[in-house]
Design a protein around this motif. Structure first.
Motif, mmCIF file in Angstrom:
data_model
loop_
_atom_site.group_PDB
_atom_site.id
_atom_site.type_symbol
_atom_site.label_atom_id
_atom_site.label_comp_id
_atom_site.label_asym_id
_atom_site.label_seq_id
_atom_site.Cartn_x
_atom_site.Cartn_y
_atom_site.Cartn_z
ATOM 1 N N SER A 43 0.827 -1.208 0.000
ATOM 2 C CA SER A 43 0.000 0.000 0.000
ATOM 3 C C SER A 43 0.861 1.257 0.000
ATOM 4 C CB SER A 43 -0.922 -0.007 1.215
ATOM 5 O OG SER A 43 -1.748 -1.149 1.213
ATOM 6 N N SER A 44 1.966 1.237 0.702
ATOM 7 C CA SER A 44 2.847 2.401 0.718
ATOM 8 C C SER A 44 3.467 2.657 -0.648
ATOM 9 C CB SER A 44 3.941 2.216 1.772
ATOM 10 O OG SER A 44 4.762 1.103 1.458
ATOM 11 N N GLN A 45 3.826 1.589 -1.366
ATOM 12 C CA GLN A 45 4.368 1.760 -2.716
ATOM 13 C C GLN A 45 3.304 2.278 -3.674
ATOM 14 O OE1 GLN A 45 7.537 1.479 -3.553
ATOM 15 N NE2 GLN A 45 8.105 0.893 -1.471
ATOM 16 N N ILE A 46 2.073 1.795 -3.548
ATOM 17 C CA ILE A 46 0.993 2.267 -4.412
ATOM 18 C C ILE A 46 0.709 3.738 -4.140
ATOM 19 C CG2 ILE A 46 -1.449 1.977 -4.977
ATOM 20 C CD1 ILE A 46 -1.162 -0.971 -4.291
ATOM 21 N N ALA A 47 0.678 4.124 -2.867
ATOM 22 C CA ALA A 47 0.447 5.521 -2.519
ATOM 23 C C ALA A 47 1.556 6.423 -3.059
ATOM 24 C CB ALA A 47 0.331 5.664 -1.003
ATOM 25 N N THR A 48 2.776 5.927 -3.061
ATOM 26 C CA THR A 48 3.887 6.712 -3.608
ATOM 27 C C THR A 48 3.716 6.954 -5.102
ATOM 28 O OG1 THR A 48 5.397 5.838 -1.925
ATOM 29 C CG2 THR A 48 6.391 6.766 -3.917
ATOM 30 N N VAL A 49 3.310 5.915 -5.830
ATOM 31 C CA VAL A 49 3.115 6.059 -7.283
ATOM 32 C C VAL A 49 1.899 6.937 -7.582
ATOM 33 C CG1 VAL A 49 2.660 4.798 -9.418
ATOM 34 C CG2 VAL A 49 4.236 3.855 -7.729
ATOM 35 N N VAL A 114 -9.933 -4.009 1.139
ATOM 36 C CA VAL A 114 -8.839 -3.975 2.113
ATOM 37 C C VAL A 114 -7.690 -3.118 1.598
ATOM 38 C CG1 VAL A 114 -7.137 -5.388 3.330
ATOM 39 C CG2 VAL A 114 -9.482 -6.204 3.074
ATOM 40 N N ILE A 115 -7.266 -3.361 0.367
ATOM 41 C CA ILE A 115 -6.183 -2.575 -0.217
ATOM 42 C C ILE A 115 -6.638 -1.145 -0.465
ATOM 43 C CG2 ILE A 115 -4.595 -2.418 -2.172
ATOM 44 C CD1 ILE A 115 -4.716 -5.409 -2.439
ATOM 45 N N LEU A 123 -2.972 8.491 1.691
ATOM 46 C CA LEU A 123 -2.946 9.690 0.862
ATOM 47 C C LEU A 123 -3.306 10.905 1.698
ATOM 48 C CD1 LEU A 123 -4.777 8.388 -2.341
ATOM 49 C CD2 LEU A 123 -2.321 8.596 -1.969
ATOM 50 N N PRO A 124 -2.687 12.047 1.419
ATOM 51 C CA PRO A 124 -3.042 13.265 2.165
ATOM 52 C C PRO A 124 -4.468 13.705 1.851
ATOM 53 C CG PRO A 124 -1.531 13.772 0.360
ATOM 54 C CD PRO A 124 -1.600 12.281 0.453
ATOM 55 N N ARG A 125 -5.146 14.214 2.843
ATOM 56 C CA ARG A 125 -6.533 14.634 2.680
ATOM 57 C C ARG A 125 -6.583 16.076 2.170
ATOM 58 N NH1 ARG A 125 -9.666 12.045 7.961
ATOM 59 N NH2 ARG A 125 -9.015 9.890 7.581
ATOM 60 N N ASN A 126 -6.521 16.210 0.865
ATOM 61 C CA ASN A 126 -6.600 17.521 0.232
ATOM 62 C C ASN A 126 -7.468 17.411 -1.022
ATOM 63 O OD1 ASN A 126 -4.893 16.173 -1.535
ATOM 64 N ND2 ASN A 126 -3.047 17.148 -0.750
ATOM 65 N N LYS A 127 -7.470 18.437 -1.838
ATOM 66 C CA LYS A 127 -8.338 18.462 -3.014
ATOM 67 C C LYS A 127 -7.899 17.490 -4.098
ATOM 68 C CE LYS A 127 -5.755 22.264 -5.129
ATOM 69 N NZ LYS A 127 -5.849 23.648 -5.661
ATOM 70 N N LEU A 128 -6.668 16.968 -4.027
ATOM 71 C CA LEU A 128 -6.173 16.023 -5.028
ATOM 72 C C LEU A 128 -6.497 14.573 -4.681
ATOM 73 C CD1 LEU A 128 -2.620 17.553 -5.599
ATOM 74 C CD2 LEU A 128 -4.689 17.969 -6.923
ATOM 75 N N ARG A 129 -7.081 14.356 -3.518
ATOM 76 C CA ARG A 129 -7.283 12.986 -3.065
ATOM 77 C C ARG A 129 -8.272 12.234 -3.951
ATOM 78 N NH1 ARG A 129 -9.595 11.046 2.831
ATOM 79 N NH2 ARG A 129 -8.472 9.073 2.943
ATOM 80 N N ASP A 130 -9.347 12.873 -4.386
ATOM 81 C CA ASP A 130 -10.351 12.193 -5.204
ATOM 82 C C ASP A 130 -9.788 11.808 -6.568
ATOM 83 O OD1 ASP A 130 -12.146 12.479 -3.155
ATOM 84 O OD2 ASP A 130 -13.056 14.304 -3.954
ATOM 85 N N ASP A 131 -9.006 12.700 -7.181
ATOM 86 C CA ASP A 131 -8.407 12.386 -8.481
ATOM 87 C C ASP A 131 -7.400 11.243 -8.363
ATOM 88 O OD1 ASP A 131 -9.906 14.384 -9.615
ATOM 89 O OD2 ASP A 131 -8.327 15.901 -9.426
ATOM 90 N N ARG A 132 -6.662 11.217 -7.281
ATOM 91 C CA ARG A 132 -5.708 10.127 -7.083
ATOM 92 C C ARG A 132 -6.421 8.815 -6.822
ATOM 93 N NH1 ARG A 132 -1.742 13.746 -3.171
ATOM 94 N NH2 ARG A 132 -0.555 14.760 -4.856
#
Length: 212
Positions: A43-49, A114-115, A123-132
């Motif tokens: 999950s950490s690697q996916i969040a980084t990408v 789960v994943i 992911l950080p909770r900001n305006k880009l979270r939905d697009d990510r």
């Protein structure tokens, strides 16, 4: 897309939802194989990408992340006793309706969630979270409807396995120091006893053979 969509036997509507709202120009399609991987590390690697932190052009106010396709979510693994001791809790809004579900039950019901929850909470909770979040596609098996895309398999970085956990290492060091202190005390006691025996023997010798 039509040929690959026909071969996909899952929920095609859910798999393709929100793609029209994503600008796919210049994005890479990274494929993650979750089979045998640890949930947290994957999950950490996916969040980084998803955030684009693996690129030299990363900026926290821009969405430069790539598309992430996760396969074999049902074969994810966890460490310790999380399968039975980790719980997902939510409230229905009614009085006393606090629901909970263990990780084991969630894996049986929907392993993709789960994943999804693990990555989303990294992911950080900001305006880009939905697009990510729209760039993340998770499938329980190895089938997906994106075979016509230029897919790039993601290779997990090697894990630096420690020889011993810090707590166990500290305990071992304390035990070694305690043993060394015990050996030092024993040697000191033996030296004292040896000196006392030597003094007693010298006094006895003087009493038997007094000097003239």
């Amino acid at each position: 897309m039509a040929a690959s969509s026909q071969a996909f036997s899952g929920n095609l509507k859910k798999a393709l939802a929100g793609l029209r709202r994503i600008n796919l120009d210049g994005l890479r399609w990274r494929v993650f194989d979750a089979k045998g991987q640890v949930l947290g590390r994957l999950s950490s690697q996916i969040a980084t990408v998803l955030q684009g932190k693996d690129k030299p052009t990363y900026a926290p106010n821009r969405d430069d992340g790539d598309m992430c396709i996760v396969l074999n979510a049902k074969d994810i693994s966890v460490t310790g006793r999380k399968m039975t001791h980790k719980f997902y809790r939510w409230h229905t809004g009614y009085v006393g309706n606090l629901k909970e579900r263990s990780l084991k039950d969630q894996m049986e019901k929907d392993p993709t969630e789960v994943i999804h929850k693990a990555v989303l909470r990294m992911l950080p909770r900001n305006k880009l979270r939905d697009d990510r979040e729209r760039k993340l596609r998770i499938f329980s098996g190895s089938e997906h409807p994106f075979n016509d895309r230029p897919l790039e398999p993601f290779v997990m970085p090697p894990r630096n396995v420690r020889e011993m956990r810090p707590r166990a290492r500290r305990a071992l060091i304390r035990a070694q120091k305690k043993l060394e202190q015990g050996n030092t005390m024993v040697n000191t006691q033996r030296k004292k006893e040896g000196s006392v025996v030597a003094a007693v023997g010298w006094i006895d010798l003087q009493m038997r053979c007094p000097m003239k």
